[in-house]
Design a protein around this motif. Sequence first.
Motif, short mmCIF file in Angstrom:
data_model
loop_
_atom_site.label_atom_id
_atom_site.label_comp_id
_atom_site.label_asym_id
_atom_site.label_seq_id
_atom_site.Cartn_x
_atom_site.Cartn_y
_atom_site.Cartn_z
N CYS A 1 -11.61 -3.57 7.17
CA CYS A 1 -11.45 -2.66 8.21
C CYS A 1 -12.66 -3.20 9.44
CB CYS A 1 -11.95 -1.08 8.00
SG CYS A 1 -11.79 -0.17 9.71
N GLU B 1 -8.96 -0.38 -5.09
CA GLU B 1 -9.01 -1.49 -4.16
C GLU B 1 -10.38 -1.78 -3.73
OE1 GLU B 1 -7.09 -1.64 0.27
OE2 GLU B 1 -7.96 0.18 0.07
N GLY C 1 -6.72 -4.77 7.74
CA GLY C 1 -5.76 -5.64 7.14
C GLY C 1 -6.46 -6.67 6.16
N THR C 2 -5.56 -7.36 5.81
CA THR C 2 -6.19 -8.35 4.64
C THR C 2 -7.05 -9.25 5.21
OG1 THR C 2 -4.32 -9.93 4.81
CG2 THR C 2 -3.87 -8.09 3.37
N THR D 1 0.87 -1.21 0.02
CA THR D 1 -0.02 0.10 0.13
C THR D 1 0.70 1.32 0.04
OG1 THR D 1 -0.25 -0.17 2.48
CG2 THR D 1 -1.98 -1.14 1.16
N ASP E 1 -9.97 -7.01 -0.75
CA ASP E 1 -8.45 -6.63 -0.64
C ASP E 1 -8.12 -6.45 0.74
OD1 ASP E 1 -7.77 -6.83 -3.43
OD2 ASP E 1 -8.52 -4.82 -3.90
N ARG E 2 -8.72 -5.52 1.46
CA ARG E 2 -8.59 -5.12 2.86
C ARG E 2 -9.79 -5.11 3.54
NH1 ARG E 2 -5.31 -0.49 4.31
NH2 ARG E 2 -6.38 0.61 2.56
N PHE F 1 -12.43 -2.44 -0.79
CA PHE F 1 -12.09 -2.00 0.69
C PHE F 1 -13.56 -2.28 1.34
CE2 PHE F 1 -12.00 0.38 4.41
CZ PHE F 1 -10.82 0.27 5.05
#
Length: 360
Positions: free
Chosen positions: A211, A36, A222-223, A3, A208-209, A38
Amino acid sequence: MNTRERIKAVEIAGVSKAYGHFQALQPVSFDIYENEFFTMLGPSGCGKTTLLRMIAGFEQPTSGEIRLRGADIQGLPPHKRRVNTVFQNYALFPHMTLEQNIAFGLENLGWEKERRLSRVADMMRLVHMEKFAGRRPQQLSGGQKQRIALARALAPEPEVLLLDEPLSALDLKLRQAMRDELRNLQRQTGITFVFVTHDQEEALDMSDRICVLGDGQVQQLGTPADIYEEPSNRFVADFIGETNFLDAEVLSVEGDNATVSIPLGMTISAPQKHVASAARAVLSIRPEKISLPAQAGQISVGGRIVSANYLGGFTHYVVEAGQTRLRVSKRNSQSRSGMFEVGQPIQVSFAAESARVLGA
């Protein structure tokens, strides 16, 4: 994902939200990167939808800044932000055809007719709905409505697409199919997707990530593998998937490992997160990390099977070991000969490195 070299699509800097005396969201800070997928994941009331609405411009932060591609968008109305939202109920216009639904936002933006028609046709192809262009929303299935809502939101080429639990109204099979479609759309368009859900499987499958939000705070970022395999606290371990929690007394902490005493009548050393010596903690062990029957070289304990739930690819067992009950998930073999019966005595085992010592 590296990132460090990515362009920041959205920056959340000390953003909070209060409604009178009620603090819906504590100050939170994190970045969302360009291109991304997210996901903001958490239980109802954790602040995830509030945060999404603040990015969209439907709510204003009590404190902090939200930046889009480096520009502060505080005070900008929703239609002035290069952000579009796909809502849970799709919000399609029932009196318009599907083409007209997709074209509506482009007309408001002043796109010329030829460009508008070309973009609508591209969007219909993107979501595989070109054969239904002249239909109205009430003639569509839930999955088809979802596709048109996505096409309409993607048509103006937003920098960020916000998705507020868009799969929750669909049945299980369709939700699973739409996960693949959403991920493929994100890859094809290269647009940053910000997805809100309370469904852990959706988040793990598409993101991808992730929260993880809880109690109005960021619990971990994180992933999917980071979140599942290395939970930062008990809340994350409990919310993401299933786990066994065993009360643990921390005897010592050395670097990334802690030595703990657990109710199975043993002392073990396992990876730790945020624990201190002489503190109360919990040992977290995922059901699929426990071997049934026991494997050589692992920490082994004797018990008795008290329940067995067959779920096709897996059977979920509960093993009673003294006063402790352990949930164990075992992949089924090609035949049923490897299954275990309720009441059967059994030895189970786990590797110390597959457990996690977490603060209680």
